[in-house]
Scaffold this motif. Structure first.
Motif, mmCIF file in Angstrom:
data_model
loop_
_atom_site.group_PDB
_atom_site.id
_atom_site.type_symbol
_atom_site.label_atom_id
_atom_site.label_comp_id
_atom_site.label_asym_id
_atom_site.label_seq_id
_atom_site.Cartn_x
_atom_site.Cartn_y
_atom_site.Cartn_z
ATOM 1 N N ARG A 124 33.076 -37.028 -38.461
ATOM 2 C CA ARG A 124 32.004 -36.239 -38.634
ATOM 3 C C ARG A 124 32.023 -35.485 -37.267
ATOM 4 N N ARG A 125 32.153 -35.803 -35.734
ATOM 5 C CA ARG A 125 32.180 -35.255 -34.645
ATOM 6 C C ARG A 125 33.081 -34.204 -34.499
ATOM 7 N N THR A 126 34.224 -35.160 -34.754
ATOM 8 C CA THR A 126 35.967 -33.710 -34.757
ATOM 9 C C THR A 126 36.035 -32.641 -35.896
ATOM 10 N N ASP A 127 35.065 -33.418 -37.176
ATOM 11 C CA ASP A 127 34.681 -31.679 -37.928
ATOM 12 C C ASP A 127 34.221 -30.606 -37.474
ATOM 13 N N LEU A 128 32.843 -31.343 -37.110
ATOM 14 C CA LEU A 128 31.522 -29.865 -36.830
ATOM 15 C C LEU A 128 32.112 -29.452 -35.858
ATOM 16 N N ILE A 129 33.405 -30.379 -34.712
ATOM 17 C CA ILE A 129 33.754 -29.403 -33.605
ATOM 18 C C ILE A 129 34.311 -28.173 -34.168
ATOM 19 N N ARG A 130 35.562 -28.244 -35.164
ATOM 20 C CA ARG A 130 36.609 -28.057 -35.409
ATOM 21 C C ARG A 130 35.800 -26.128 -36.501
ATOM 22 N N PHE A 131 34.812 -26.641 -37.138
ATOM 23 C CA PHE A 131 34.761 -25.583 -37.796
ATOM 24 C C PHE A 131 33.120 -24.888 -36.859
#
Length: 533
Positions: A478-485
């Protein structure tokens, strides 16, 4: 299976590996755990697989005997120091998907997003990553072509040794990817560096580390076993392809360059390798998930052979509390820790009233609102991971302490969603129709019928982020995804207690990276701190 070797490994290089471990991060206390020298152990090829198992075990367990007593790292509780437990915490507790009720040290700073360079849990994550890199370096150093020749390794043994070495390089690349993603600019060492207490690793910048990981994963392709042909639990070509796809998907974050075309290419290679979706979502998180045709690369756990208070023991036990029946999770009791926020619960809202079976929320006695982070019944619980099989049989550990469930590090559903996202973001070489089909395949499984199917105009970036949450929650994404978006730090997406405010607030953008631990900067004069800390 690799898990059968984890409690039997013979590890080589007492002096050399201990010195390099200490010099890699300089502040790590090490408990020497080798009784033989590299020369004596690597002379006999029969030892190699057991040594390789130690490298895999570095992700699953935290010491030399399990579950505690002879830790790899000291200075922190051995259960807390476990790789998967710390990586998962860094990736999930800092987001909308997870909050923990325990008031241990600075643990709550993850969810409040108030961490500093002195946070002991961030340090444990960092230390564990670089410990894994150190032990991989040693194995790779001892299995060069010259070293194998000097030990008279030949024939089929030589061929297998090259597979082993490629797997070690994959495991090192995986750890370096975690370092790249979490910390950015980090100390860097490989098998070519000297083994000396006076060695201070230089700091590598994020772009150079990205390029190194990319090159390593491409270089080992020829020596890795073909996709789906290795023993369960061991890396193959598809594991490396998946890691490359994830590296490319996040390239705009890491190196400010889009690489969505490359993402599509490597996702296509994985998808073409013969994996298939599990027929039921829930089966992916039970004790017999090792039979799933969907899992590309797991971290294996076994209630008898891999006893640890981290890993899946943590993920199963810590999620159970309140009125939740521990026996239905195959355990002897819950630790009353992990829950989720109402913001994440809201990701499953369906205006049509259809039921998404992935919404594994336990609500009885639980409040949707989190008024107090340290109260387990504030926040819905999640019953995703269990120590029972798909037929209801409890795990092999009769005490109910240690689960058999494997951690699904990489699985096909993630690859489907990466392909779809890369297409939506403009990557070439893919198909919008195929991307839509992959997403609808997941939603058909999630709903059990066609009620969840979406149309082409609905397949937007925002939808994909939400769908990744629904499909991959609590899997360390989740952290990686939220940063990417662009949703991790700013005010465009808030969740309870983000920024240490009940309603949530924006935090500074520098928190997209964790700090280099203060103790390591004190020990290694080559290291500069990440901006903001």
């Amino acid at each position: 299976m690799i898990k059968q070797y984890i409690n039997k490994w013979v590890v080589a290089g007492c002096v050399s590996m201990t010195l390099l471990a200490g010099s890699c991060t300089k502040d790590l206390d090490r408990v020497p755990f080798y009784d033989q020298t590299s020369a004596s152990v690597y002379n006999d090829f029969k030892n190699y697989k057991s040594i390789l198992a130690k490298l895999y075990a570095g992700y699953a367990i935290s010491g030399q005997q399990g579950p505690a007593g002879k830790p790899d790292l000291t200075g922190i509780d051995e259960g807390f120091s476990n790789y998967i437990r710390q990586y998962w915490s860094a990736q999930e507790l800092s987001t909308d998907e997870a909050v923990i009720s325990w008031n241990d040290g600075t643990l709550s700073d993850y969810h409040k997003m108030t961490w500093t360079s002195s946070n002991e849990f961030i340090k444990a994550t960092y230390d564990r990553i670089f410990y894994e890199i150190v032990v991989c370096n040693e194995f790779i150093r001892e299995t060069t072509d010259d070293k194998l020749s000097s030990h008279s390794i030949s024939g089929t043994d030589l061929e297998e040794a090259k597979h082993f070495r490629a797997e070690a390089r994959f495991l090192r690349a995986l750890a370096y990817w975690h370092a790249l993603d979490l910390f950015g600019n980090v100390p860097f060492s490989t098998e070519t560096d000297e083994v000396s207490a006076s060695f201070f690793p230089k700091q590598i910048n994020r772009t150079d580390l990205f390029n190194y990981i990319e090159a390593e994963l491409k270089a080992i392709d020829a020596d890795l076993v073909d996709a789906r042909q290795n023993e369960y639990g061991r890396a193959d070509k598809a594991a490396a392809w998946t890691l490359l796809a994830k590296l490319y998907l996040n390239a705009e974050v890491y190196i400010k360059q889009p690489k969505y075309t490359e993402t599509i290419a490597y996702c296509t290679k994985v998808i073409s390798a013969g994996y298939a979706l599990s027929d039921e979502y829930r089966k992916l998180f039970l004790t017999d998930n090792n039979t799933s045709p969907e899992i590309i690369f797991p971290i294996t756990f076994d209630g008898i052979r891999t006893k640890t208070y981290g890993g899946m023991t943590f993920l199963v036990h810590a999620a159970v509390g309140g009125s939740m029946p521990a026996a239905s999770f195959g355990i002897n009791g819950g630790w009353a820790g992990l829950r989720t926020t109402k913001a994440f619960v809201g990701q499953f809202a369906d205006p049509s009233g259809n039921t998404d079976k992935r919404a594994m929320f336990y609500t009885s006695g639980q409040n949707l609102e989190i008024n107090d982070i340290f109260t387990f019944t504030d926040g819905y619980a999640i019953g995703k991971y269990r120590n029972v099989s798909s037929t209801g049989v409890h795990g092999s550990d009769q005490t109910g302490d240690f689960p058999d469930t494997d951690y699904p590090m990489f699985r096909l559903a993630d690859v489907y969603l990466m392909y779809a996202e890369a297409v939506v973001r403009g990557g070439t070489g893919g198909s919008a129709a195929t991307a839509l089909q992959y997403v609808n395949d997941l939603r058909t499984r999630a709903y059990g019928n066609a009620n969840g199917i979406i149309t082409a105009p609905q397949l937007t970036q925002d939808f994909i982020l939400a769908e990744r949450g629904r499909e991959l929650f609590w899997e360390g994404q989740r952290r990686t995804d939220l940063i990417r978006f662009g949703k991790f730090t700013g005010s465009s997406y808030l969740w309870p207690w983000k920024g240490n405010v009940k309603e949530g607030k924006a935090v500074d953008d520098y928190r997209t990276l964790y700090p280099i631990p203060a103790a390591d900067r004190t020990a290694n004069p080559n290291l500069e701190q990440n901006t903001g800390y």
